[in-house]
Design an enzyme around this catalytic site. Structure first.
Site, PDB file in Angstrom:
ATOM      1  N   GLY A 162     -17.048 -35.729 -54.472  1.00  0.00           N
ATOM      2  CA  GLY A 162     -16.294 -34.704 -55.202  1.00  0.00           C
ATOM      3  C   GLY A 162     -17.048 -33.390 -55.155  1.00  0.00           C
ATOM      4  O   GLY A 162     -18.250 -33.367 -54.880  1.00  0.00           O
TER       5      GLY A 162
ATOM      6  N   GLN B   4     -19.445 -25.335 -58.542  1.00  0.00           N
ATOM      7  CA  GLN B   4     -20.649 -25.614 -57.753  1.00  0.00           C
ATOM      8  C   GLN B   4     -20.787 -24.683 -56.557  1.00  0.00           C
ATOM      9  O   GLN B   4     -21.879 -24.516 -56.032  1.00  0.00           O
ATOM     10  CB  GLN B   4     -20.616 -27.069 -57.265  1.00  0.00           C
TER      11      GLN B   4
ATOM     12  N   CYS C  24     -25.375 -35.885 -58.426  1.00  0.00           N
ATOM     13  CA  CYS C  24     -24.670 -34.598 -58.380  1.00  0.00           C
ATOM     14  C   CYS C  24     -25.287 -33.738 -57.292  1.00  0.00           C
ATOM     15  O   CYS C  24     -26.516 -33.640 -57.203  1.00  0.00           O
ATOM     16  CB  CYS C  24     -24.791 -33.894 -59.734  1.00  0.00           C
ATOM     17  N   LEU C  25     -24.435 -33.112 -56.496  1.00  0.00           N
ATOM     18  CA  LEU C  25     -24.931 -32.255 -55.417  1.00  0.00           C
ATOM     19  C   LEU C  25     -25.686 -31.045 -55.974  1.00  0.00           C
ATOM     20  O   LEU C  25     -26.454 -30.424 -55.250  1.00  0.00           O
ATOM     21  CB  LEU C  25     -23.766 -31.799 -54.523  1.00  0.00           C
TER      22      LEU C  25
ATOM     23  N   HIS D 113     -16.428 -36.270 -64.017  1.00  0.00           N
ATOM     24  CA  HIS D 113     -17.628 -35.534 -63.604  1.00  0.00           C
ATOM     25  C   HIS D 113     -17.250 -34.128 -63.125  1.00  0.00           C
ATOM     26  O   HIS D 113     -17.910 -33.144 -63.467  1.00  0.00           O
ATOM     27  CB  HIS D 113     -18.332 -36.346 -62.503  1.00  0.00           C
ATOM     28  N   GLU D 114     -16.153 -34.035 -62.349  1.00  0.00           N
ATOM     29  CA  GLU D 114     -15.738 -32.721 -61.815  1.00  0.00           C
ATOM     30  C   GLU D 114     -15.150 -31.828 -62.910  1.00  0.00           C
ATOM     31  O   GLU D 114     -15.427 -30.621 -62.940  1.00  0.00           O
ATOM     32  CB  GLU D 114     -14.729 -32.889 -60.671  1.00  0.00           C
TER      33      GLU D 114
ATOM     34  N   HIS E  42     -17.839 -30.184 -64.718  1.00  0.00           N
ATOM     35  CA  HIS E  42     -18.363 -28.979 -64.041  1.00  0.00           C
ATOM     36  C   HIS E  42     -17.531 -27.746 -64.404  1.00  0.00           C
ATOM     37  O   HIS E  42     -18.077 -26.663 -64.636  1.00  0.00           O
ATOM     38  CB  HIS E  42     -18.328 -29.143 -62.518  1.00  0.00           C
TER      39      HIS E  42
HETATM   40  O1  GNR Z   1     -21.218 -37.209 -54.600  1.00  0.00           O
HETATM   41  C1  GNR Z   1     -21.174 -37.456 -55.805  1.00  0.00           C
HETATM   42  N1  GNR Z   1     -21.301 -38.729 -56.217  1.00  0.00           N
HETATM   43  C2  GNR Z   1     -21.054 -39.134 -57.514  1.00  0.00           C
HETATM   44  C3  GNR Z   1     -21.450 -40.409 -57.887  1.00  0.00           C
HETATM   45  C4  GNR Z   1     -21.189 -40.866 -59.158  1.00  0.00           C
HETATM   46  C5  GNR Z   1     -20.520 -40.076 -60.052  1.00  0.00           C
HETATM   47  C6  GNR Z   1     -20.124 -38.791 -59.708  1.00  0.00           C
HETATM   48  C7  GNR Z   1     -20.380 -38.332 -58.433  1.00  0.00           C
HETATM   49  S1  GNR Z   1     -19.843 -36.746 -57.982  1.00  0.00           S
HETATM   50  C8  GNR Z   1     -21.028 -36.349 -56.772  1.00  0.00           C
HETATM   51  C9  GNR Z   1     -20.700 -35.015 -56.109  1.00  0.00           C
HETATM   52  C10 GNR Z   1     -20.787 -33.926 -57.133  1.00  0.00           C
HETATM   53  O2  GNR Z   1     -21.819 -33.457 -57.544  1.00  0.00           O
HETATM   54  N2  GNR Z   1     -19.664 -33.510 -57.649  1.00  0.00           N
HETATM   55  O3  GNR Z   1     -19.673 -32.587 -58.625  1.00  0.00           O
HETATM   56 NI    NI Z   2     -21.583 -32.805 -59.615  1.00  0.00          NI
END
Ligand code: GNR
Ligand code: NI
Length: 171
Positions: A49, A54, A95-96, A137-138, A141
């Protein structure tokens, strides 16, 4: 297409609360290109995601693909989580924007999310498991939140120390 730079913790703009996308923008080729660039950036990372926040764009949209074959690209414009299950799910998140750091986060297992697709068509998804974790999670953000905000102070400190250590090893 091009790869976009990803803001990393503790960049202050990761704390921005994104504003709704003006739906007129969906007809703008520049907006469609940005979506394509976000998919490319997510796939290349690789990640499951990527939220606009980001890539330093503070509007409410995100891209997701949780499939192994990278065959189900989903774009969410102005997403709203309508329902959350009482049942919880623990998942190891990464998270990236906090590269190399992973920690268990507990969130509702199932959700109903409403959004527009990239052409402005409304849709509703009832999802659970990894896709539900990723949507939450997104959306976090877009509200200026990071997965480490869900950890205890102790675990958050450990996560940040790990990130510092990884960065020192990188250079
Ligand atoms: O690549 C991602 N893997 C992930 C693994 C578990 C829960 C959420 C994620 S999202 C993350 C990419 C990212 O930072 N998205 O904002
Ligand atoms: Ni993230």
């Amino acid at each position: 297409m091009s790869l976009l730079p990803i803001l990393e913790y503790p960049h202050p703009r990761l704390r921005t609360v994104a504003r709704p996308v003006d739906v007129d923008q969906l007809h703008d080729p520049a907006f469609q290109r940005l979506l394509d660039d976000m998919f490319e950036t997510m796939y290349e990372a690789p990640g499951i995601g990527l939220a606009a926040t980001q890539v330093d764009t503070h509007q409410r949209f995100m891209v997701i693909d949780v499939t192994e074959g990278r065959e189900q690209p989903l774009a969410f414009i102005n997403p709203v989580i309508r329902e959350r299950s009482v049942d919880l799910r623990l998942h190891q998140e990464g998270c990236l924007s906090i590269p190399g750091v992973f920690a268990d986060v507990t969130r509702p297992d199932g959700i109903v999310v409403e959004a527009l697709d990239r052409h402005g068509k409304p849709f509703e998804l009832r999802v659970d498991g990894l896709l539900a974790t990723c949507v939450q999670h997104e959306v976090d953000h877009l509200d200026g939140k990071l997965f480490i905000d869900h950890l205890s102070a102790l675990k958050r400190d450990r996560a940040i120390k790990k990130l510092d250590k990884l960065r020192k090893g990188r250079d």
